[in-house]
Design an enzyme around this catalytic site. Structure first.
Site, PDB file in Angstrom:
ATOM      1  N   ASN A 175       1.279  -1.091   0.150  1.00 12.92           N
ATOM      2  CA  ASN A 175       0.470  -0.205   0.196  1.00 12.92           C
ATOM      3  C   ASN A 175       1.548   1.225   0.131  1.00 12.92           C
ATOM      4  O   ASN A 175       2.199   1.518   0.967  1.00 12.92           O
ATOM      5  CB  ASN A 175      -0.493  -0.226   1.303  1.00 12.92           C
ATOM      6  CG  ASN A 175      -1.986   1.483   1.558  1.00 12.92           C
ATOM      7  OD1 ASN A 175      -3.188   1.377   0.337  1.00 12.92           O
ATOM      8  ND2 ASN A 175      -1.667   2.183   1.724  1.00 12.92           N
ATOM      9  N   TYR A 179       0.420   9.995   3.983  1.00 14.55           N
ATOM     10  CA  TYR A 179      -0.057  10.917   5.275  1.00 14.55           C
ATOM     11  C   TYR A 179       1.440  11.601   5.402  1.00 14.55           C
ATOM     12  O   TYR A 179       2.691  10.898   6.024  1.00 14.55           O
ATOM     13  CB  TYR A 179       0.379   8.816   6.303  1.00 14.55           C
ATOM     14  CG  TYR A 179      -0.078   8.103   5.444  1.00 14.55           C
ATOM     15  CD1 TYR A 179      -1.661   8.267   5.112  1.00 14.55           C
ATOM     16  CD2 TYR A 179      -0.294   6.339   5.489  1.00 14.55           C
ATOM     17  CE1 TYR A 179      -2.143   6.811   4.492  1.00 14.55           C
ATOM     18  CE2 TYR A 179      -0.079   5.567   4.857  1.00 14.55           C
ATOM     19  CZ  TYR A 179      -2.337   5.835   4.701  1.00 14.55           C
ATOM     20  OH  TYR A 179      -2.421   5.179   4.065  1.00 14.55           O
ATOM     21  N   ARG A 180       1.153  12.772   6.304  1.00 10.46           N
ATOM     22  CA  ARG A 180       2.352  13.786   6.450  1.00 10.46           C
ATOM     23  C   ARG A 180       3.409  13.259   7.841  1.00 10.46           C
ATOM     24  O   ARG A 180       3.095  12.076   8.390  1.00 10.46           O
ATOM     25  CB  ARG A 180       1.634  14.969   7.167  1.00 10.46           C
ATOM     26  CG  ARG A 180       1.212  14.638   8.421  1.00 10.46           C
ATOM     27  CD  ARG A 180       0.303  16.084   9.568  1.00 10.46           C
ATOM     28  NE  ARG A 180       0.136  15.788  10.522  1.00 10.46           N
ATOM     29  CZ  ARG A 180      -1.203  16.264  11.045  1.00 10.46           C
ATOM     30  NH1 ARG A 180      -1.889  16.823   9.792  1.00 10.46           N
ATOM     31  NH2 ARG A 180      -2.264  16.211  12.094  1.00 10.46           N
ATOM     32  N   TRP A 193      -1.477   8.041  10.601  1.00  5.40           N
ATOM     33  CA  TRP A 193      -2.169   7.614   9.144  1.00  5.40           C
ATOM     34  C   TRP A 193      -2.948   7.547  10.206  1.00  5.40           C
ATOM     35  O   TRP A 193      -3.162   7.377  11.587  1.00  5.40           O
ATOM     36  CB  TRP A 193      -1.563   6.121   8.904  1.00  5.40           C
ATOM     37  CG  TRP A 193      -0.739   4.968   9.251  1.00  5.40           C
ATOM     38  CD1 TRP A 193      -1.998   4.929  10.548  1.00  5.40           C
ATOM     39  CD2 TRP A 193      -0.010   4.436   9.460  1.00  5.40           C
ATOM     40  NE1 TRP A 193      -0.340   3.879  11.207  1.00  5.40           N
ATOM     41  CE2 TRP A 193       0.486   3.351  10.770  1.00  5.40           C
ATOM     42  CE3 TRP A 193       1.112   4.521   8.696  1.00  5.40           C
ATOM     43  CZ2 TRP A 193       1.508   2.963  10.826  1.00  5.40           C
ATOM     44  CZ3 TRP A 193       2.479   3.816   8.347  1.00  5.40           C
ATOM     45  CH2 TRP A 193       2.402   3.065   9.701  1.00  5.40           C
ATOM     46  N   GLU A 239      -1.358   1.001  -5.267  1.00  2.27           N
ATOM     47  CA  GLU A 239      -1.795   2.712  -5.590  1.00  2.27           C
ATOM     48  C   GLU A 239      -0.174   2.798  -6.791  1.00  2.27           C
ATOM     49  O   GLU A 239      -0.869   3.475  -8.441  1.00  2.27           O
ATOM     50  CB  GLU A 239      -1.015   3.642  -4.764  1.00  2.27           C
ATOM     51  CG  GLU A 239      -1.999   3.552  -4.100  1.00  2.27           C
ATOM     52  CD  GLU A 239      -2.869   3.255  -3.267  1.00  2.27           C
ATOM     53  OE1 GLU A 239      -1.952   1.978  -2.044  1.00  2.27           O
ATOM     54  OE2 GLU A 239      -3.212   2.899  -1.992  1.00  2.27           O
ATOM     55  N   ASP A 288      -3.530  22.628   8.648  1.00  4.32           N
ATOM     56  CA  ASP A 288      -4.058  21.562   7.316  1.00  4.32           C
ATOM     57  C   ASP A 288      -4.744  22.435   7.222  1.00  4.32           C
ATOM     58  O   ASP A 288      -5.105  23.061   6.571  1.00  4.32           O
ATOM     59  CB  ASP A 288      -4.654  20.506   8.713  1.00  4.32           C
ATOM     60  CG  ASP A 288      -4.638  18.416   8.414  1.00  4.32           C
ATOM     61  OD1 ASP A 288      -4.418  19.040   7.528  1.00  4.32           O
ATOM     62  OD2 ASP A 288      -4.467  18.609   8.860  1.00  4.32           O
TER      63      ASP A 288
HETATM   64  C1  LIG Z   1      -0.542  17.111   0.999  1.00  4.50           C
HETATM   65  C2  LIG Z   1      -1.479  15.774   1.529  1.00  4.50           C
HETATM   66  C3  LIG Z   1      -1.499  14.990   2.848  1.00  4.50           C
HETATM   67  C4  LIG Z   1      -2.203  14.366   2.968  1.00  4.50           C
HETATM   68  N1  LIG Z   1      -2.173  14.010   4.893  1.00  4.50           N
HETATM   69  C5  LIG Z   1      -2.673  13.028   5.096  1.00  4.50           C
HETATM   70  C6  LIG Z   1      -2.358  12.299   6.619  1.00  4.50           C
HETATM   71  O1  LIG Z   1      -1.581  12.632   7.259  1.00  4.50           O
HETATM   72  N2  LIG Z   1      -2.973  11.590   7.387  1.00  4.50           N
HETATM   73  C7  LIG Z   1      -4.161  10.751   6.691  1.00  4.50           C
HETATM   74  O2  LIG Z   1      -4.546   9.801   7.131  1.00  4.50           O
HETATM   75  N3  LIG Z   1      -4.192  10.593   4.810  1.00  4.50           N
HETATM   76  C8  LIG Z   1      -3.434  12.191   4.562  1.00  4.50           C
HETATM   77  N4  LIG Z   1      -4.301  11.911   3.296  1.00  4.50           N
HETATM   78  C9  LIG Z   1      -5.469  12.036   2.250  1.00  4.50           C
HETATM   79  C10 LIG Z   1      -4.999  10.598   2.110  1.00  4.50           C
HETATM   80  O3  LIG Z   1      -3.314  11.044   1.097  1.00  4.50           O
HETATM   81  C11 LIG Z   1      -5.652   9.541   1.001  1.00  4.50           C
HETATM   82  O4  LIG Z   1      -6.796   9.244   2.075  1.00  4.50           O
HETATM   83  C12 LIG Z   1      -5.599   8.413   0.733  1.00  4.50           C
HETATM   84  O5  LIG Z   1      -6.582   7.534  -0.161  1.00  4.50           O
HETATM   85  C13 LIG Z   1      -4.939   7.237   1.923  1.00  4.50           C
HETATM   86  O6  LIG Z   1      -4.738   6.240   0.952  1.00  4.50           O
HETATM   87  P1  LIG Z   1      -4.905   4.399   1.050  1.00  4.50           P
HETATM   88  O7  LIG Z   1      -6.165   4.688   1.177  1.00  4.50           O
HETATM   89  O8  LIG Z   1      -3.973   3.922   1.114  1.00  4.50           O
HETATM   90  O9  LIG Z   1      -5.151   4.977   3.000  1.00  4.50           O
HETATM   91  C14 LIG Z   1      -3.230  13.612   2.540  1.00  4.50           C
HETATM   92  C15 LIG Z   1      -3.516  14.033   1.647  1.00  4.50           C
HETATM   93  C16 LIG Z   1      -2.923  14.888   1.092  1.00  4.50           C
HETATM   94  C17 LIG Z   1      -3.218  15.692  -0.375  1.00  4.50           C
END
Ligand SMILES: Cc1cc2nc3c(=O)[nH]c(=O)nc-3n(C[C@H](O)[C@H](O)[C@H](O)COP(=O)(O)O)c2cc1C
Length: 487
Positions: A175, A179-180, A193, A239, A288
């Site tokens: 995966n 996630y910042r 996450w 992805e 955020d």
């Molecule tokens: C710039 C940016 C920062 C993000 N930061 C976070 C974060 O810190 N934690 C989180 O859970 N999702 C964050 N997201 C949203 C996830 O990247 C998004 O929900 C993604 O689909 C998660 O992937 P997953 O479905 O494989 O978990 C962020 C999105 C963007 C565009």
């Protein structure tokens, strides 16, 4: 041809005069953020910014690379954001072949996805430099974005464009999610996450197995790969396969130096390490997407064991805050790309609009072809049960003749057509981690508004009125004489 790496994309932006180079020295603490915020709020999203000299680091920083519709389309090498949706629709809407010739002509389409499977390579640009003995995050130009970011014990620096790679310990399925990363010190960070995300699912499994979880954080790759990390794909879809589909070429992956996790070979920077499922630490606060600070909370801790990077790496970052900012254009790409997939479950949906002001989880406008009483309410409940649409705090459903991209017209229709007692549903359920208004974290109320025309079966006891339209013959007559009226 797909971009070879981030730099190939930056060159394209520069050739098109869509990238501005800042030659003066800039502080990674707040200054890059303030400059980027001003530029990305200029008309049309301004230009991408290349900061050549960052105080305290030998590496340059780029921001705002996706921050306009034009740059987002260039990133995905398409002429408009609907192009990817058309490719997906084309794949989905195939009538069953009847003749042998039709069957044969379908084969390339059936293989469309499989030809984008990732390819593993032995050596990679992202491993030109390997720092294993004393990895130090302090060498990289990691930004502090907003004044109250982080804890008093750290500098408030966050990696804002990280691609976090994990592996399901049971299935081996990879995966990648964005996630910042809150940097605590040279070798330790937070792992943000949210509990609803796929990275957290993998973490739960490692915790149940009582095992350390290998994690790799890649920063900077070709733009389709960066975007794919943000795409709300089902857990079963890789992805990087999706990125391959977007860029029309497989993503080349390389095994990390210290674990089995694979990362894009063309990454600028890769941070390898592990998360110990028994450990947590306060992460945040962080300015955020919502335009507010997301609250500090306990999250897993990421321990860095090795850092690899390109010799002349470029560090990409995004600044999030009050919309519109760069993430809004990435969200708009998601809105367009995922519409055909949404239509698989809800064929009655005609169009959707996630307004930037709603920062994606706060509001969604949906037009539907209504066929029966209660149809809009069925769609409302259904959407709350689908993937990341579960976070939608406000869903508004209108009839198919409403263009939901026209927010003013949609608002007028909704405000006129709703009986607030009959047409509103308040439901409870999971909310986005970033929602700060609910009484409890990650749980609270959502509202659905059925603003479609109502029938008697839905409790409407009166005739639905006609919308005003001038008759065509009068329009034509006025058109013909328009000049006479002195306009
Ligand atoms: C710039 C940016 C920062 C993000 N930061 C976070 C974060 O810190 N934690 C989180 O859970 N999702 C964050 N997201 C949203 C996830 O990247 C998004 O929900 C993604 O689909 C998660 O992937 P997953 O479905 O494989 O978990 C962020 C999105 C963007 C565009």
């Amino acid at each position: 041809m797909a971009y070879k790496d981030l730099r190939a994309f930056l060159r394209r932006l520069e050739d098109k005069n869509l990238l501005h180079r800042v030659k003066a020295e800039v502080d990674p603490i707040l200054e890059v953020s303030e400059i980027t915020d001003r530029i990305c709020k200029s008309p049309g999203g301004g230009k991408a910014l290349f900061f050549e000299k960052i105080r305290g680091s030998m590496y340059p920083v780029v921001t705002n690379i996706f921050g306009s519709f034009e740059r987002m389309s260039l990133a995905l090498e398409i002429s408009g954001l609907d192009d990817v949706a058309h490719r997906i629709e084309d794949l989905l809407n195939q009538a069953p072949p009847k003749t042998l010739v039709e069957k044969l002509s379908m084969l390339p389409k059936l293989f469309e996805f499989s030809k984008y499977l990732t390819r593993t390579v032995k050596s990679a640009p992202c491993q030109e430099v390997i720092e294993r003995n004393a990895p130090d995050l302090g060498k990289f130009p990691i930004l502090k974005c907003w004044p109250s970011d982080g804890q008093p014990s750290d500098e408030g620096r966050f990696i804002t464009f990280p691609m976090v790679f994990t592996k399901d310990p049971e299935t081996g399925r990879p995966n990648c999610g964005m996630y910042r990363i809150h940097v605590y010190d040279k070798k330790t960070t937070g792992m943000h996450w949210h509990i609803h995300k796929d990275g957290a699912r993998h973490f739960d499994k490692y915790r149940a197995l009582g095992r350390r979880m290998p994690v790799a954080v890649a920063v900077g790759s070709d733009p389709a790969v960066i975007y794919a990390a943000t795409a709300p794909l089902p857990e079963a879809v890789d992805e990087m396969l999706f990125a391959g589909f977007l860029r029309r070429e497989p993503v080349e992956m390389v095994k990390c130096v210290t674990s089995d996790i694979e990362v894009p070979a063309n990454s600028e920077l890769v941070i390898e390490g592990y998360v110990d499922p028994t450990e947590s630490r306060i992460e945040g606060p962080f300015g955020d997407h919502t335009g507010f600070y997301s609250a500090a909370d306990y999250y897993p801790v990421f321990h860095v064991t090795c850092i690899t990077h390109k010799r002349d790496m470029v560090y990409p970052a995004t600044i999030v805050g009050k919309p519109p900012m760069e993430d809004c254009y990435m969200g708009k790409a998601t809105e367009r790309i995922f519409l055909p997939l949404m239509k698989l479950d809800f064929p009655e949906i005609k169009d959707i609009n996630l307004p930037m002001e709603g920062v994606f989880h706060n509001a969604c406008l949906i037009s539907i072809r209504k066929s029966y009483p209660g149809h809009a309410k069925k769609v409302l409940h259904g959407l709350w049960g689908k993937g990341q649409m579960m976070f939608s705090k406000l869903l508004i459903i209108v009839d198919e003749d409403v263009d939901v991209q026209n927010i003013s017209y949609t608002a007028w229709r909704v405000l006129n057509n709703v009986d607030w007692k009959r047409d509103v549903i308040i439901a409870e359920g999971p909310l986005d981690d970033l929602d700060h208004a609910a009484s409890f974290p990650r749980y609270g109320a959502k509202m659905g508004i059925d603003a479609t025309r109502k029938s008697r079966e839905e409790g409407m006891t009166r005739e639905w009125p006609q919308e005003l339209f001038m008759s065509d013959d009068i329009k034509k007559r006025v058109d013909a004489r328009w000049k006479e009226f002195g306009f």
